[in-house]
Enzyme design. Structure first.
Site, PDB file in Angstrom:
ATOM      1  N   HIS A 149      -5.975  -4.605  19.049  1.00 50.69           N
ATOM      2  CA  HIS A 149      -7.088  -5.399  18.514  1.00 50.69           C
ATOM      3  C   HIS A 149      -8.410  -4.709  18.819  1.00 50.69           C
ATOM      4  CE1 HIS A 149      -4.108  -8.840  19.053  1.00 50.69           C
ATOM      5  NE2 HIS A 149      -4.426  -8.912  17.785  1.00 50.69           N
TER       6      HIS A 149
ATOM      7  N   LYS B 282       0.344  -1.719  11.258  1.00 53.25           N
ATOM      8  CA  LYS B 282       1.691  -2.103  11.705  1.00 53.25           C
ATOM      9  C   LYS B 282       2.236  -3.174  10.757  1.00 53.25           C
ATOM     10  CE  LYS B 282       2.241  -4.489  15.516  1.00 53.25           C
ATOM     11  NZ  LYS B 282       2.787  -5.780  15.033  1.00 53.25           N
ATOM     12  N   ASP B 283       1.349  -4.105  10.391  1.00 52.07           N
ATOM     13  CA  ASP B 283       1.719  -5.147   9.424  1.00 52.07           C
ATOM     14  C   ASP B 283       1.429  -4.612   8.025  1.00 52.07           C
ATOM     15  OD1 ASP B 283       2.415  -7.480  11.216  1.00 52.07           O
ATOM     16  OD2 ASP B 283       0.452  -6.942  11.986  1.00 52.07           O
TER      17      ASP B 283
ATOM     18  N   SER C 278       1.426  -4.851  20.271  1.00 54.06           N
ATOM     19  CA  SER C 278       1.666  -6.120  19.586  1.00 54.06           C
ATOM     20  C   SER C 278       1.586  -7.227  20.622  1.00 54.06           C
ATOM     21  CB  SER C 278       3.073  -6.096  18.977  1.00 54.06           C
ATOM     22  OG  SER C 278       3.470  -7.401  18.626  1.00 54.06           O
TER      23      SER C 278
ATOM     24  N   GLN D  98       1.645  -6.982   5.105  1.00 52.88           N
ATOM     25  CA  GLN D  98       0.558  -7.969   5.159  1.00 52.88           C
ATOM     26  C   GLN D  98      -0.704  -7.412   4.492  1.00 52.88           C
ATOM     27  OE1 GLN D  98      -0.458 -10.802   8.494  1.00 52.88           O
ATOM     28  NE2 GLN D  98      -1.820  -9.163   9.085  1.00 52.88           N
TER      29      GLN D  98
ATOM     30  N   MET E 155      -4.512 -13.598  16.029  1.00 50.12           N
ATOM     31  CA  MET E 155      -3.831 -14.793  16.551  1.00 50.12           C
ATOM     32  C   MET E 155      -3.899 -14.764  18.083  1.00 50.12           C
ATOM     33  SD  MET E 155      -0.873 -15.835  13.940  1.00 50.12           S
ATOM     34  CE  MET E 155       0.405 -14.741  14.491  1.00 50.12           C
TER      35      MET E 155
HETATM   36  O1  PAF Z   1      -1.885 -10.297  11.706  1.00 49.16           O
HETATM   37  C1  PAF Z   1      -2.155 -11.379  12.252  1.00 49.16           C
HETATM   38  O2  PAF Z   1      -2.403 -11.469  13.455  1.00 49.16           O
HETATM   39  C2  PAF Z   1      -2.138 -12.652  11.401  1.00 49.16           C
HETATM   40  O3  PAF Z   1      -1.169 -12.600  10.424  1.00 49.16           O
HETATM   41  C3  PAF Z   1      -3.514 -12.973  10.801  1.00 49.16           C
HETATM   42  C4  PAF Z   1      -3.960 -11.902   9.824  1.00 49.16           C
HETATM   43  C5  PAF Z   1      -4.542 -13.129  11.912  1.00 49.16           C
HETATM   44  C6  PAF Z   1      -3.446 -14.301  10.026  1.00 49.16           C
HETATM   45  O4  PAF Z   1      -3.081 -15.367  10.852  1.00 49.16           O
END
Ligand code: PAF
Length: 280
Positions: A37, A149-150, A185, A153, A30
């Site tokens: 990243h 971290k997520d 983050s 998800q 995002m």
């Molecule tokens: O983890 C994230 O940054 C978001 O949830 C993702 C996987 C890019 C989906 O929008």
């Protein structure tokens, strides 16, 4: 680096990659890119011929409009970051492009989404699954990279892949931390200087609980972590849960061979931060 703003541009680029029989690693983001990243980009580049990254602040995964508005955005900086990280194809669409086809999907992740982030942020994982499914479809990636971290998800995305039989491997990557231990983050950018100094306490508390794990029961670890957050006025603890690392259901006693993870969501200076600690 090729920058694609439309699905058609992306499809054309992907078709060329596929014609050349090259493998594709996808890192969905995002934006507000940081070294966390970068660690995903590095891994994806190493394991694939072509690195595809997406930058899209997905409106439908925000259950809180204020959070969506305040989410940090700097497209020019992100594109420069992607270029410097060796990204081959950057997909940078707007919401009209992504949701040309109305997002009416409804996913059911059962008990996986009934705890923690899924419980606290209604609709969040449906929004995540909707965008991630579209990205998987459009990029035809062989591997998708996500940060641990997520943690929840990743479990949800693995289940999405299983449910829809998507031919992609989900690669869970270790949390990347700043030198003082704070999990990187995009939201960290919103912390005041004072809050940024306090924020590493999150990892410190979790680490301390890990060091004590052989002398404490699961519920004692939970109480210890909760009391450590509660005694610091700067933090507002949303949840701390100790869960099975596959089912994400809370556990009271560890079974032989079971993976056990502590997951925390905490507010600091009006910013919601999450982190995890693996115990077993
Ligand atoms: O983890 C994230 O940054 C978001 O949830 C993702 C996987 C890019 C989906 O929008």
């Amino acid at each position: 680096m090729k920058i694609c703003r439309t699905v058609q541009e992306l499809t054309d680029s992907i078709n060329t990659v596929k014609e050349n029989k090259q493998s594709i690693g996808l890192v969905p983001t995002m934006g507000a890119l940081h070294n966390g990243h970068k660690s995903l980009f590095d891994r994806a580049r190493k394991e694939n011929d072509v690195l595809v990254c997406s930058v899209f602040v997905n409106p439908i995964q925000f259950n809180n409009q204020d959070d969506f508005k305040k989410y940090p955005r700097d497209e020019k900086k992100d594109i420069a970051f992607l270029e410097a990280s060796g990204c081959d194809i950057a997909f940078v669409p707007d919401a009209k492009e992504v949701y040309k086809e109305e997002p009416t999907e409804h996913y059911d992740f059962g008990q996986l989404e009934q705890v923690m982030e899924g419980k606290q942020r209604p609709g969040h994982f449906n929004g995540v699954a909707t965008i991630v499914n579209r990205l998987f479809m459009w990029t035809k990636a062989d591997r998708g990279y996500f940060g641990e971290k997520d943690f929840q998800q990743i479990a949800i995305i693995k289940d999405l892949v299983r449910q829809k039989n998507i031919p992609i491997k989900i690669v869970a990557c270790p949390i990347f931390r700043d030198e003082d231990g704070l999990a990187t983050s995009s939201r960290n950018q919103r912390l005041s200087a004072k809050a940024r100094e306090i924020a590493p306490k999150i990892h410190q508390i979790l680490t301390k609980s890990f060091q004590m794990k052989d002398d404490l029961s699961i519920s004692q670890i939970k109480s210890f972590v909760e009391s450590e957050f509660k005694r610091r006025k700067e933090f507002e603890l949303e949840y701390f849960m100790i869960v099975d690392d596959t089912t994400l259901q809370p556990i009271l006693m560890k079974k032989e061979g079971q993976g056990v993870v502590g997951c925390v969501a905490v507010w600091l200076d009006g910013v919601r931060l999450i982190d995890i600690q693996r115990y077993y």
